[in-house]
Design an enzyme around this catalytic site. Structure first.
Site, PDB file in Angstrom:
ATOM      1  N   HIS A  83       2.727  11.415   5.069  1.00 49.48           N
ATOM      2  CA  HIS A  83       3.307  12.675   5.513  1.00 49.48           C
ATOM      3  C   HIS A  83       2.251  13.766   5.674  1.00 49.48           C
ATOM      4  CE1 HIS A  83       7.839  12.178   5.230  1.00 49.48           C
ATOM      5  NE2 HIS A  83       7.352  10.976   4.997  1.00 49.48           N
ATOM      6  N   VAL A  87       0.796  14.772  10.298  1.00 44.45           N
ATOM      7  CA  VAL A  87       1.154  16.090  10.824  1.00 44.45           C
ATOM      8  C   VAL A  87      -0.085  16.838  11.304  1.00 44.45           C
ATOM      9  CG1 VAL A  87       2.311  18.283  10.321  1.00 44.45           C
ATOM     10  CG2 VAL A  87       3.221  16.142   9.401  1.00 44.45           C
ATOM     11  N   GLY A  89      -3.210  16.006  10.325  1.00 42.21           N
ATOM     12  CA  GLY A  89      -4.355  15.206   9.946  1.00 42.21           C
ATOM     13  C   GLY A  89      -4.474  15.159   8.436  1.00 42.21           C
ATOM     14  N   ASP A  91      -5.580  16.461   5.673  1.00 43.66           N
ATOM     15  CA  ASP A  91      -6.221  17.723   5.277  1.00 43.66           C
ATOM     16  C   ASP A  91      -5.559  18.395   4.085  1.00 43.66           C
ATOM     17  OD1 ASP A  91      -3.835  18.531   6.374  1.00 43.66           O
ATOM     18  OD2 ASP A  91      -4.704  19.996   7.760  1.00 43.66           O
ATOM     19  N   SER A  93      -2.742  19.644   3.800  1.00 44.40           N
ATOM     20  CA  SER A  93      -1.857  20.764   4.124  1.00 44.40           C
ATOM     21  C   SER A  93      -0.452  20.551   3.583  1.00 44.40           C
ATOM     22  CB  SER A  93      -1.806  20.984   5.637  1.00 44.40           C
ATOM     23  OG  SER A  93      -1.424  19.795   6.318  1.00 44.40           O
ATOM     24  N   GLU A 102       4.742  22.937   5.761  1.00 46.27           N
ATOM     25  CA  GLU A 102       5.163  21.551   5.961  1.00 46.27           C
ATOM     26  C   GLU A 102       6.062  21.081   4.811  1.00 46.27           C
ATOM     27  OE1 GLU A 102       1.744  19.018   6.486  1.00 46.27           O
ATOM     28  OE2 GLU A 102       0.717  20.567   7.637  1.00 46.27           O
ATOM     29  N   HIS A 206       6.264  -0.016   3.078  1.00 49.47           N
ATOM     30  CA  HIS A 206       7.623  -0.009   2.543  1.00 49.47           C
ATOM     31  C   HIS A 206       7.884  -1.152   1.566  1.00 49.47           C
ATOM     32  CE1 HIS A 206       9.310   2.538   6.121  1.00 49.47           C
ATOM     33  NE2 HIS A 206       8.666   3.262   5.221  1.00 49.47           N
ATOM     34  N   ASP A 269       3.025  -6.300  -1.965  1.00 56.27           N
ATOM     35  CA  ASP A 269       2.845  -7.673  -1.518  1.00 56.27           C
ATOM     36  C   ASP A 269       3.382  -7.805  -0.098  1.00 56.27           C
ATOM     37  OD1 ASP A 269       5.579  -7.519  -1.859  1.00 56.27           O
ATOM     38  OD2 ASP A 269       5.655  -8.845  -3.595  1.00 56.27           O
TER      39      ASP A 269
END
Length: 712
Positions: A83, A87, A89, A91, A93, A102, A206, A269
């Site tokens: 996440h 958005v 990069g 960074d 943020s 954000e 996931h 895995d």
């Protein structure tokens, strides 16, 4: 040997003073970084090799400690990186709070792991102030989270700068929604410079983590009469019905969470890809990977080849971690963001005056004694007085649940180079209670005089709850550096095992005969800890207990003690030797002891005390205490050239792996943590139905150095 250069501070600027500041420490620490010494605009491996050599290790151990306490942490840290990077990069943020940032977008409200990033930053600011960016910490933490969960170790470049822009309007156009079609996902990934292959590989994230019900509840429907309707035909009907049980109709689907991977939810895995083939992808964006001809082949490949998935993950993860990194002016710090915030005040470790003079709960006389011990150990002959100690960096002690004890200490005499072979690394168990000063807990390492190294691995396995705990500790007692290692397997809940973890070794090192009569001190500490736990359980209605398998290293002596069926096995001269005995009720002497105390042993699926408990010795178990004692059996071994390593493990390992097999697996693996992970994965693959916790201690002999956790 590369020396760690420590900046000398007066003791008045060592630790955080107890203050009630109403501001985000995270925002402050992440806003005052990257001055001239980190102005390099390009990423590189070992970017902090000179400015903060232990940076990655500090982050890793913060992640490891947090994940050991909370097995959901790895999934949270990995999602946090996604996440952040997708958005603005990579960074950091995403860390900034406030209206319109954000983080305020509803899609980011459920993000977690922020406290882990904060703890890592706090430690780094003590040892490497204004050096390591929050963007690097977020990336490293996600990398380390995957490894902790059983995934591959990935080397990533560092040198990211923190961004100045964090806008809620930038979130939705840049992140993948769980309801996206294949074309929508391809579009997002293409804009980011990532390939279709990266899309499949990175979706494998996931395999750990969880999701709120409202992220997938539109794939099926249950009406008020309980009638089920499958809306998305790509979802397995039986799996969908199971999801309705976890997300019942009318429940607050924005608060209930479900594991992304129903089979191995906390293990990184390739089970995720196997689930997709069985039409058990939790999200629509998951299921489409198997249903679309463009990606189906790769899904099948990864489902059949975990090593292949890990190799591909390592490459794609690096590409993810460098998305849109900031350089030059794009990464300059915006001080106006914290201009109205209070500054963190660094201060003395609560120095008291008068007869009670102490530092951080440690009497000055003990501080000076420890300083002299370490100075003498490396040939520094000048006695260290209190006056000299005031000019030293002395990192001492930690308060843990109202108890003060010395966990480790390093003294650095200003103006000399005598202590350069001692370096401060491998931070662990960092307490961060708001009601006490923040004190960093350290282990003292020496790469020149290393005698042993150790590592550990712990997993809930196939169980939904975690009752295993472990403890690894390096301490100093009466001039001796000692190692303390333990595995504690709870039953009837986690209370007993957690209590033993936090109290057994503290009780032991405070024992007046710990050095002079270690065996009796161990026995006393076991029984005292058991007695104190039972007192704390007076208001509990449900009985709880715990096994314990511990190893104490004092000089050239290894003392192994145990109650219950966690086990200790050594490798001596290439041979596996059990140095503890599983305490089972059907053993002749144990059965006789129980019956002599008025109890009985009967068969109830296995032999049990009173038909209830499958072990004959344990901490806790108040209702059976007359028969189930906490008296440890203790065995002593000499640490010499023939002793190669020690394995401590809960029965989650020993139920499916023999002593000889375990030793055979560990023997070729020099890194003890890698060895512990190897055993954990083997136990899981063999079908262990229990929690699995393993500590491996490798004795170095005349070997050079060690990778982690080495003690002098």
């Amino acid at each position: 040997m590369e020396k760690l250069k420590l900046q000398i501070y007066s003791i008045q600027t060592l630790c955080l003073r107890k203050k009630k500041y109403k501001f985000s420490l995270l925002i402050f620490l992440c806003s005052i970084i990257f001055f001239s010494k980190t102005s390099c605009s390009t990423l590189s491996f070992n970017f902090y090799g000179l400015s903060c050599p232990s940076a990655e290790l500090m982050v890793k151990n913060t992640v490891r400690s947090a994940s050991s306490m909370d097995p959901t942490i790895p999934g949270k840290l990995l999602r946090l990186l996604f996440h952040d990077c997708f958005v603005e990069g990579c960074d950091a943020s995403i860390l900034l709070e406030g209206n319109g940032t954000e983080r305020s977008d509803p899609a980011n409200k459920s993000l977690g792991g922020f406290s882990v990033i904060e703890n890592a930053k706090r430690v780094l600011e003590i040892f490497c102030p204004f050096t390591v960016s929050c963007a690097d910490i977020v990336a490293l933490a996600a990398r380390d989270a995957v490894e902790f969960a059983g995934g591959p170790n990935v080397q990533i470049p560092t040198g990211r700068k923190d961004g100045r822009i964090s806008l809620i309007t930038n979130v939705r156009p840049n992140i993948v929604d769980t309801s996206f079609t294949m074309d929508q996902m391809i579009n997002i990934f293409t804009i980011k410079g990532l390939s279709l292959d990266d899309l499949v590989i990175l979706s494998g994230a996931h395999t750990i983590g969880s999701a709120h019900c409202n992220a997938f509840s539109d794939r099926f429907r249950v009406d008020t009469n309980g009638n089920f309707t499958l809306i998305d035909p790509s979802l397995d009907k039986a799996y969908a019905i199971e999801l309705t049980k976890q997300c019942p109709a009318g429940a607050a689907t924005s608060t209930i969470t479900v594991k992304n991977d129903p089979q191995t939810p906390q293990l990184f895995d390739n089970q995720y890809f196997k689930d997709l083939i069985q039409h058990k992808g939790l999200f629509q964006s998951d299921s489409v990977l198997f249903n679309d001809v463009r990606t189906k082949k790769r899904v099948v490949e990864f489902a059949n080849d975990q090593d292949g998935f890990f190799r591909s993950w390592s490459q794609s993860f690096v590409r993810l971690s460098v998305l849109g990194v900031k350089s030059g002016e794009d990464g300059e710090t915006d001080f106006s963001r914290v201009g109205s915030q209070s500054f963190v005040r660094l201060s003395m470790l609560g120095v008291k005056s008068g007869e009670d003079e102490e530092v951080g709960g440690i009497p000055w006389i003990m501080v000076i004694k420890r300083c002299n011990f370490f100075a003498k150990d490396i040939g520094f002959s000048e006695p260290i007085t209190r006056t000299l100690a005031m000019s030293l960096i002395c990192v001492v002690g930690a308060r843990w649940e109202n108890s003060s004890y010395v966990l480790g200490m390093c003294c650095w005499w200003e103006g000399t180079g005598h202590f350069e072979n001692y370096i401060l690394t491998d931070l662990f168990h960092i307490p961060s209670y708001p009601e006490i000063p923040y004190i960093v807990v350290l282990r003292l390492l020496s790469f020149q005089n290393g005698k042993f190294s150790y590592g550990y691995s712990s997993s809930p396995g196939k169980r939904s709850s975690m009752e295993d705990f472990y403890e690894t500790r390096i301490d100093g007692v009466d001039g001796e550096v000692v190692g303390l290692f333990g595995v504690f397997d709870g039953h009837g809940g986690a209370r007993a095992a957690e209590y033993v973890k936090h109290n057994l070794f503290s009780n032991l090192i405070r024992h007046p005969k710990f050095i002079s009569d270690t065996k009796s001190a161990i026995a006393d500490a076991y029984n005292h800890t058991d007695s104190e736990f039972l007192k704390s359980e007076n208001n509990q209605h449900k009985d709880a207990g715990s096994t314990a398998s511990t190893a104490i290293l004092v000089g050239d002596r290894l003392l192994v003690a145990n109650v219950g069926d966690s086990r200790a096995v050594i490798c001596r001269g290439g041979t596996a030797i059990a140095v503890s005995r599983d305490h089972k009720p059907d053993q002749t002497d144990e059965r006789q002891r129980i019956e002599d105390a008025g109890g009985f042993v009967m068969w109830a699926g296995t032999w049990r005390v009173g038909g209830v408990l499958a072990v004959s010795r344990a901490f806790g178990d108040r209702l059976l205490k007359q028969y189930v004692v906490a008296d440890p059996e203790i065995q002593e071994e000499k640490v010499d050239g023939s002793l190669e390593f020690l394995i401590l493990a809960s029965d989650g390992l020993w139920d499916v792996v023999t002593n000889e097999e375990a030793v055979s697996m560990v023997k070729p693996i020099q890194d003890p943590e890698d060895a512990a992970k190897r055993l954990m994965q083997e136990a899981y693959q063999r079908g262990s139905a229990d929690n699995i916790t393993i500590v491996v201690v490798r004795f170095l002999g005349n070997q050079e150095g060690s990778s982690r956790g080495t003690s002098a």
